[in-house]
Write a protein that holds these residues in place. Structure first.
Motif, PDB file in Angstrom:
ATOM      1  N   LEU A 175      -3.900   1.884   8.402  1.00 42.43           N
ATOM      2  CA  LEU A 175      -4.259   3.135   7.468  1.00 42.43           C
ATOM      3  C   LEU A 175      -3.876   2.878   6.097  1.00 42.43           C
ATOM      4  N   SER A 176      -3.020   1.929   5.705  1.00 39.96           N
ATOM      5  CA  SER A 176      -2.624   1.634   4.259  1.00 39.96           C
ATOM      6  C   SER A 176      -4.197   1.018   3.747  1.00 39.96           C
TER       7      SER A 176
ATOM      8  N   TYR B  20      -1.911   6.471  -4.644  1.00 43.10           N
ATOM      9  CA  TYR B  20      -1.819   5.575  -3.362  1.00 43.10           C
ATOM     10  C   TYR B  20      -0.451   5.439  -2.721  1.00 43.10           C
ATOM     11  N   GLY B  21       0.696   5.124  -3.585  1.00 43.20           N
ATOM     12  CA  GLY B  21       1.578   5.001  -2.973  1.00 43.20           C
ATOM     13  C   GLY B  21       2.347   6.233  -2.064  1.00 43.20           C
ATOM     14  N   VAL B  22       1.870   7.468  -2.853  1.00 40.39           N
ATOM     15  CA  VAL B  22       2.311   8.754  -1.860  1.00 40.39           C
ATOM     16  C   VAL B  22       1.560   8.823  -0.672  1.00 40.39           C
ATOM     17  N   HIS B  23       0.428   8.511  -0.780  1.00 40.04           N
ATOM     18  CA  HIS B  23      -0.566   8.514   0.403  1.00 40.04           C
ATOM     19  C   HIS B  23      -0.099   7.519   1.335  1.00 40.04           C
TER      20      HIS B  23
ATOM     21  N   MET C 285      -6.375  16.780   1.827  1.00 35.74           N
ATOM     22  CA  MET C 285      -4.936  16.197   1.580  1.00 35.74           C
ATOM     23  C   MET C 285      -4.607  15.139   0.570  1.00 35.74           C
ATOM     24  N   HIS C 286      -5.591  14.310   0.141  1.00 34.87           N
ATOM     25  CA  HIS C 286      -5.559  13.376  -0.588  1.00 34.87           C
ATOM     26  C   HIS C 286      -5.487  13.808  -1.963  1.00 34.87           C
ATOM     27  N   ILE C 287      -4.509  13.286  -2.944  1.00 36.50           N
ATOM     28  CA  ILE C 287      -4.040  13.792  -4.222  1.00 36.50           C
ATOM     29  C   ILE C 287      -5.052  12.734  -5.230  1.00 36.50           C
ATOM     30  N   PRO C 288      -5.706  13.664  -6.149  1.00 28.90           N
ATOM     31  CA  PRO C 288      -6.634  12.901  -7.337  1.00 28.90           C
ATOM     32  C   PRO C 288      -5.493  12.264  -8.132  1.00 28.90           C
ATOM     33  N   ASP C 289      -6.167  11.687  -9.167  1.00 30.22           N
ATOM     34  CA  ASP C 289      -5.413  11.050 -10.201  1.00 30.22           C
ATOM     35  C   ASP C 289      -5.218  12.331 -11.354  1.00 30.22           C
ATOM     36  N   GLY C 290      -3.952  12.060 -11.844  1.00 29.88           N
ATOM     37  CA  GLY C 290      -3.567  13.059 -12.840  1.00 29.88           C
ATOM     38  C   GLY C 290      -2.748  14.148 -12.384  1.00 29.88           C
ATOM     39  N   PHE C 291      -2.779  14.360 -10.972  1.00 30.27           N
ATOM     40  CA  PHE C 291      -1.767  15.407 -10.566  1.00 30.27           C
ATOM     41  C   PHE C 291      -0.419  15.030 -10.554  1.00 30.27           C
ATOM     42  N   LEU C 292       0.027  13.494 -10.460  1.00 23.28           N
ATOM     43  CA  LEU C 292       1.267  13.047 -10.115  1.00 23.28           C
ATOM     44  C   LEU C 292       1.891  12.611 -11.541  1.00 23.28           C
ATOM     45  N   SER C 293       3.182  12.999 -11.616  1.00 25.10           N
ATOM     46  CA  SER C 293       3.938  12.187 -12.784  1.00 25.10           C
ATOM     47  C   SER C 293       4.016  10.919 -12.525  1.00 25.10           C
ATOM     48  N   PRO C 294       4.287   9.783 -13.851  1.00 25.92           N
ATOM     49  CA  PRO C 294       4.660   8.617 -13.343  1.00 25.92           C
ATOM     50  C   PRO C 294       6.153   8.593 -12.832  1.00 25.92           C
ATOM     51  N   ALA C 295       6.930   9.466 -12.982  1.00 28.21           N
ATOM     52  CA  ALA C 295       8.372   9.471 -12.276  1.00 28.21           C
ATOM     53  C   ALA C 295       8.247   9.536 -11.019  1.00 28.21           C
ATOM     54  N   THR C 296       6.944   9.956 -10.437  1.00 35.08           N
ATOM     55  CA  THR C 296       6.683  10.431  -9.000  1.00 35.08           C
ATOM     56  C   THR C 296       6.008   9.024  -8.346  1.00 35.08           C
ATOM     57  N   TYR C 297       4.734   8.656  -9.057  1.00 27.36           N
ATOM     58  CA  TYR C 297       3.892   7.601  -8.586  1.00 27.36           C
ATOM     59  C   TYR C 297       4.390   6.363  -8.860  1.00 27.36           C
ATOM     60  N   LEU C 298       5.192   5.941  -9.631  1.00 22.44           N
ATOM     61  CA  LEU C 298       5.845   4.669 -10.124  1.00 22.44           C
ATOM     62  C   LEU C 298       6.596   4.158  -8.767  1.00 22.44           C
ATOM     63  N   PRO C 299       7.721   4.828  -8.588  1.00 19.38           N
ATOM     64  CA  PRO C 299       8.561   4.770  -7.309  1.00 19.38           C
ATOM     65  C   PRO C 299       7.848   4.639  -6.095  1.00 19.38           C
TER      66      PRO C 299
ATOM     67  N   ALA D 190       5.970   1.911  -1.290  1.00 16.11           N
ATOM     68  CA  ALA D 190       4.649   1.794  -0.415  1.00 16.11           C
ATOM     69  C   ALA D 190       4.399   0.265  -0.286  1.00 16.11           C
ATOM     70  N   ALA D 191       4.752  -0.508  -1.639  1.00 12.34           N
ATOM     71  CA  ALA D 191       4.601  -1.966  -1.735  1.00 12.34           C
ATOM     72  C   ALA D 191       5.486  -2.796  -0.617  1.00 12.34           C
ATOM     73  N   GLY D 192       6.778  -2.102  -0.694  1.00 10.71           N
ATOM     74  CA  GLY D 192       7.832  -2.867   0.244  1.00 10.71           C
ATOM     75  C   GLY D 192       7.450  -2.462   1.670  1.00 10.71           C
ATOM     76  N   LEU D 193       6.981  -1.272   2.076  1.00  8.95           N
ATOM     77  CA  LEU D 193       6.644  -1.091   3.313  1.00  8.95           C
ATOM     78  C   LEU D 193       5.540  -1.920   3.838  1.00  8.95           C
ATOM     79  N   ILE D 194       4.411  -2.102   2.933  1.00 10.01           N
ATOM     80  CA  ILE D 194       3.339  -2.928   3.214  1.00 10.01           C
ATOM     81  C   ILE D 194       3.988  -4.373   3.676  1.00 10.01           C
ATOM     82  N   ILE D 195       4.520  -4.936   2.640  1.00  7.40           N
ATOM     83  CA  ILE D 195       5.222  -6.245   2.879  1.00  7.40           C
ATOM     84  C   ILE D 195       6.018  -6.358   4.205  1.00  7.40           C
ATOM     85  N   LEU D 196       6.898  -5.461   4.536  1.00  2.51           N
ATOM     86  CA  LEU D 196       7.529  -5.244   5.795  1.00  2.51           C
ATOM     87  C   LEU D 196       6.601  -5.106   7.085  1.00  2.51           C
TER      88      LEU D 196
END
Length: 215
Positions: free
Chosen positions: A85-86, A104-107, A1-15, A20-26
């Motif tokens: 889990l994070s 990582y953010g998508v995971h 299920m884990h996605i390797p590097d290079g599979f996702l576009s920056p338009a996906t993994y940056l947001p 994910a960072a916001g959720l971790i802070i929360l």
């Protein structure tokens, strides 16, 4: 299920990373760790860590593994389970190459947040009917929901990032490939995850009642 590097576009993994960072802070703000429960959280986190490392190859180039998401959600509550889990996913990405750093953010969103929340929700919805059914459903949902999200994220990459001729720049297969190849194996593996969740929660509640989240 884990996605390797290079599979996702920056338009996906940056947001996704920002969310994910916001959720971790929360989670850090909402989690209150009791010293008596830390050892239990660490032990179950270690179980989840090891379970995710044993991936079984599936036809179509994907793989399936247990995750302990429902188990952690039921035992420790959604925010504590999310935080643990994070951290597990971060260590796996940085030290073991189990999932790319850019993914990582998508995971975190798919496995730690959506998996935990769905597992915790279905457990509390069904426990008035039967605790065994509720625990099984929590384990099943904790594996299947992240698989659906990961499959969807991968499947939309050709639509998000392609060149002027329509050739995908990152992951090349659409939803017609990713949904069946990823979700179907996890529908089946979810049965094992559900059974493990039932056994593990009953064991912990019987012998280590102090670590159980009672809310």
């Amino acid at each position: 299920m884990h996605i390797p590097d290079g599979f996702l576009s920056p338009a996906t993994y940056l947001p996704a990373t920002a969310v994910a960072a916001g959720l971790i802070i929360l989670a850090l703000k909402r989690t209150e760790l009791d010293a008596d429960r830390i050892a239990g959280i660490a032990a179950i986190s270690a179980f989840s860590f090891v379970a995710m490392l044993f991936a079984i190859p599936m036809p179509g180039g994907t793989s399936v593994h247990l995750g302990g998401v429902g188990l952690m959600a039921v035992l420790f509550g959604p925010w504590t389970a999310f935080g643990a889990l994070s951290l597990v996913l971060l260590v796996q990405a940085l030290l073991f190459g189990e999932g790319g750093v850019t993914a990582y953010g998508v995971h975190v969103i798919a496995i730690a947040f959506a998996g935990t929340l769905s597992a915790y929700g279905i457990y509390h919805f069904l426990k008035r009917v039967s605790e065994s059914i509720a625990l099984f459903a929590a384990g099943w949902m904790g594996l299947v929901v992240p698989a659906v999200i990961v499959a969807a994220v991968l499947g939309i990459q050709p639509l998000i990032a392609h060149d002027a001729w329509g050739k995908p720049l990152f992951f090349p297969f659409g939803l017609e490939v990713t949904l069946p190849s990823i979700v179907i194996p996890h529908l089946i593996a979810g049965v094992a995850e559900g059974a493990v969740t039932v056994m593990m929660v009953r064991f912990v509640k019987r012998y280590f009642k102090g670590v159980f989240y009672a809310a």
